[in-house]
Write an enzyme that holds these catalytic residues in place. Structure first.
Site, mmCIF file in Angstrom:
data_model
loop_
_atom_site.group_PDB
_atom_site.id
_atom_site.type_symbol
_atom_site.label_atom_id
_atom_site.label_comp_id
_atom_site.label_asym_id
_atom_site.label_seq_id
_atom_site.Cartn_x
_atom_site.Cartn_y
_atom_site.Cartn_z
ATOM 1 N N SER A 1 0.826 -1.197 0.000
ATOM 2 C CA SER A 1 0.000 0.000 0.000
ATOM 3 C C SER A 1 0.871 1.263 0.000
ATOM 4 C CB SER A 1 -0.936 -0.056 1.214
ATOM 5 O OG SER A 1 -2.006 0.814 1.064
ATOM 6 N N ASP B 1 -8.860 -6.699 -4.251
ATOM 7 C CA ASP B 1 -8.423 -5.379 -3.775
ATOM 8 C C ASP B 1 -9.007 -4.309 -4.701
ATOM 9 O OD1 ASP B 1 -7.094 -3.071 -3.033
ATOM 10 O OD2 ASP B 1 -5.100 -3.966 -3.024
ATOM 11 N N HIS C 1 -7.979 -5.461 0.059
ATOM 12 C CA HIS C 1 -6.679 -4.804 0.151
ATOM 13 C C HIS C 1 -5.873 -5.311 1.350
ATOM 14 C CE1 HIS C 1 -3.726 -1.654 -0.354
ATOM 15 N NE2 HIS C 1 -3.948 -1.190 0.859
#
Lengths: 204, 391
Positions: free
Chosen positions: B161, B327, B360
């Site tokens: 991320s 995600d 995610h």
């Protein structure tokens, strides 16, 4: 991409065409068997593209530089002359646009090494002639309705396509059912009848 | 597990329970905004031992609300480190072999200079007087930390991320210092949808009357409600519809029937409220504004004339990208864009998309296929670089 369980008898033949420490892109590399062999035995700088997630994950877990991608759509992202060899092993017949794929291979690589099952093989011809059904052999183990192979060709067809796109055949080899080369001095029609598969080395 | 300790002072921001390196006026941090930060400090943790050749260092970059406590219990929450599933003795990133470094990013709130830190020029918390920081600023500070540790080349830079953005920035700006790069569940830029979600979070924080124009620490207040709402909204984006459905469905929370009111009737409501409230115990609201801004500003292609491939021209770094099918914050396409750019730059790149319904957040969880890919990639890179002892 041929047999789900069939051995990849063409891999050793392809490897023999490749010079040590070359830059190699294997398009449709499966689980990375050939790439791993080339990296260990020929110290090539190898990359791979594979459409199946399982193949990619196995290749990456093997430590190979392999990405998930589709030969039909992703070759455009590779720069001109980025590799010494681009390999398309048993994958051509599964592409939507074999002609464009071949053209891209020759743009990306100094040489393209292409192997494919020969649809002119006598067993295939006889199967269709006498049984009247789409051939299912050890190497072509899919039925017509579930095969990923949508563009079969014969050795002669392939040579015609090479002419059409202006590719030079540098070397070629037809292999019998056991993967043994068929007499090099034999004419094309002989290869086209007795070759179970073919391996071509092409140049621009 | 230690009892959670509610952080009532800003001690962790100034005197963190971790290693910390302080850079004096002679080592200012130059920021993308044109301003400089000086003096400043970076809080960090290390695990394992740096080998004699200084070739086994791995830098872990944390995500938006992460911190340096990647593989040890968190001093604020008492919970395990956020990537203990991956990092530790005998694990995929084996601290018996690798020297693992993880720093709190600049702008964070666990000991690196951030809005909750004391501004040495005024003696008060920085608040919004802290210059806006970018992903590249965070990486510049990490470079100074790595220099301080005497490491020229990192064996690997790994992160998911926002951490993945830092990995990409490292690889683009310091290619000769990064042997391998593992950007996971990330993108080369923050999409407009992602910016939109962040803006919702920031507005929630700033709408809280206890935010006090950003000077809540001096006012003895905390904009807990606003920050909790921001976290609740963000948390939804970290999950997937399938995972939410599997876990909660429309199940009711501790009751047999709807109450026809606005209590948390549904389990999902109760879960989000809990996520929001536990977040405010460990995170600083202004830091949340700075971190989200840094992600919003990230656009690696724009930094290189609009062509992403130019960020990686001539790179020798080996890349391995990982994305997850469910995600929707950083969908696989974002990774694929990076892969295509790396191909165009002739880089060595691996890419796996992991089939999972966990969204995610999957990058923080036990995902065997991700572990296999990371492990195989690191092993072969060690072999290729002649670091047999690491393989």
């Amino acid at each position: 991409m041929t047999g789900r369980n069939g051995p990849r008898i063409d891999l050793k033949v392809i490897a023999d065409f490749i010079k040590p420490r070359a830059r190699v892109l294997d398009v449709g590399c499966g689980d990375g068997e050939l790439l791993e062999y080339l990296e260990l035995d020929k110290q090539v700088d190898g990359r791979g593209v594979e459409i199946s997630q399982r193949g990619v994950n196995e290749s990456v877990a093997r430590g190979l530089s392999v990405i998930q991608g589709d030969a039909d759509t992703d070759l455009v992202f590779y720069p001109d002359k980025g590799f010494d060899y681009v390999i398309l092993s048993q994958t051509l017949q599964a592409t939507r646009n074999p002609k464009e794929v071949l053209t891209d291979l020759l743009r990306i690589g100094e040489r393209a090494i292409v192997s494919f099952p020969n649809f002119g093989f006598w067993q295939v011809r006889l199967s269709l002639l006498f049984r009247g059904r789409m051939p299912v052999t050890r190497e072509l183990s899919y039925s017509w309705y579930n095969t990923p192979n949508i563009h079969f060709c014969t050795i002669r067809d392939f040579i015609n396509l090479c002419d059409e796109i202006g590719a030079t055949v540098e070397s070629a080899m037809a292999l019998d059912r056991d993967g043994h080369p068929i007499g090099v001095s034999m004419p094309w029609w002989f290869w086209n009848f007795f070759g179970q598969q073919a391996v071509f080395v092409l140049k621009r | 597990m230690a009892a959670p300790r509610v952080r009532t002072s800003n001690n962790e921001a100034n005197e963190p329970t971790s290693l910390v390196v302080r850079f004096g006026p002679d080592h200012p941090l130059r920021l993308d905004s044109g301003k400089t930060l000086s003096p400043f400090q970076i809080a960090y943790q290390t695990y394992g031992t740096l080998n004699e050749a200084r070739s086994n260092a791995v830098l872990i970059c944390h995500a938006l609300t992460g911190d340096q406590h990647v593989a040890n219990p968190n001093p604020v929450t008492g919970k395990p480190g956020w990537w203990e599933v991956l990092i530790g003795p005998g694990k995929i990133i084996d601290t018996d072999r690798f020297f693992v470094i993880c720093s709190n990013v600049i702008g964070g709130c666990l000991g690196s200079t951030g809005p909750a830190s004391i501004n040495p020029h005024t003696g008060k918390p920085w608040g919004l007087d802290l210059p806006v920081v970018t992903i590249r600023d965070m990486v510049r500070a990490q470079v100074m930390l790595v220099d301080h540790l005497g490491i020229d080349r990192l064996f690997s830079v790994i992160g998911g991320s926002m951490g993945g953005m830092q990995v990409l920035e490292w690889a683009a700006s310091y290619p000769e210092r990064v042997l391998t790069a593992l950007p996971i569940a990330t993108g080369a830029r923050h999409s407009s949808q992602n910016i939109a979600f962040h803006e919702v979070g920031r507005q929630a924080v700033m709408a809280d009357p206890d935010w006090c124009g950003g000077r809540y620490i001096e006012a003895g207040k905390r904009p807990e409600k606003g920050l909790a709402v921001a976290r609740m909204a963000a948390h939804i984006t970290y999950l997937s519809e399938a995972a939410l459905h599997r876990k909660f469905g429309r199940n009711l929370q501790d009751r047999e029937a709807l109450t026809f009111g606005f209590d948390a009737d549904f389990q999902i409501e109760s879960y989000l409220r809990h996520q929001g409230m536990s977040f405010v115990d460990r995170f600083d609201a202004n830091s949340y504004l700075y971190m989200t801004r840094a992600m919003d500003y990230f656009d690696l292609a724009a930094d290189h004339g609009g062509r992403l491939a130019d960020a990686f021209t001539g790179t020798k770094t080996r890349f391995c990208l990982v994305s997850f099918t469910s995600d929707w914050l950083f969908p696989t396409e974002e990774s694929r864009t990076i892969v295509h750019a790396l191909n165009a730059a002739g880089a060595s790149v691996s890419f796996v998309e992991i089939e999972t319904d966990r969204g995610h957040d999957a990058f923080l969880l036990d995902e065997p296929e991700m572990f296999a890919a990371v492990s195989g990639f690191l092993r072969s890179a060690a072999r290729a670089r002649g670091l047999e002892e690491l393989a």
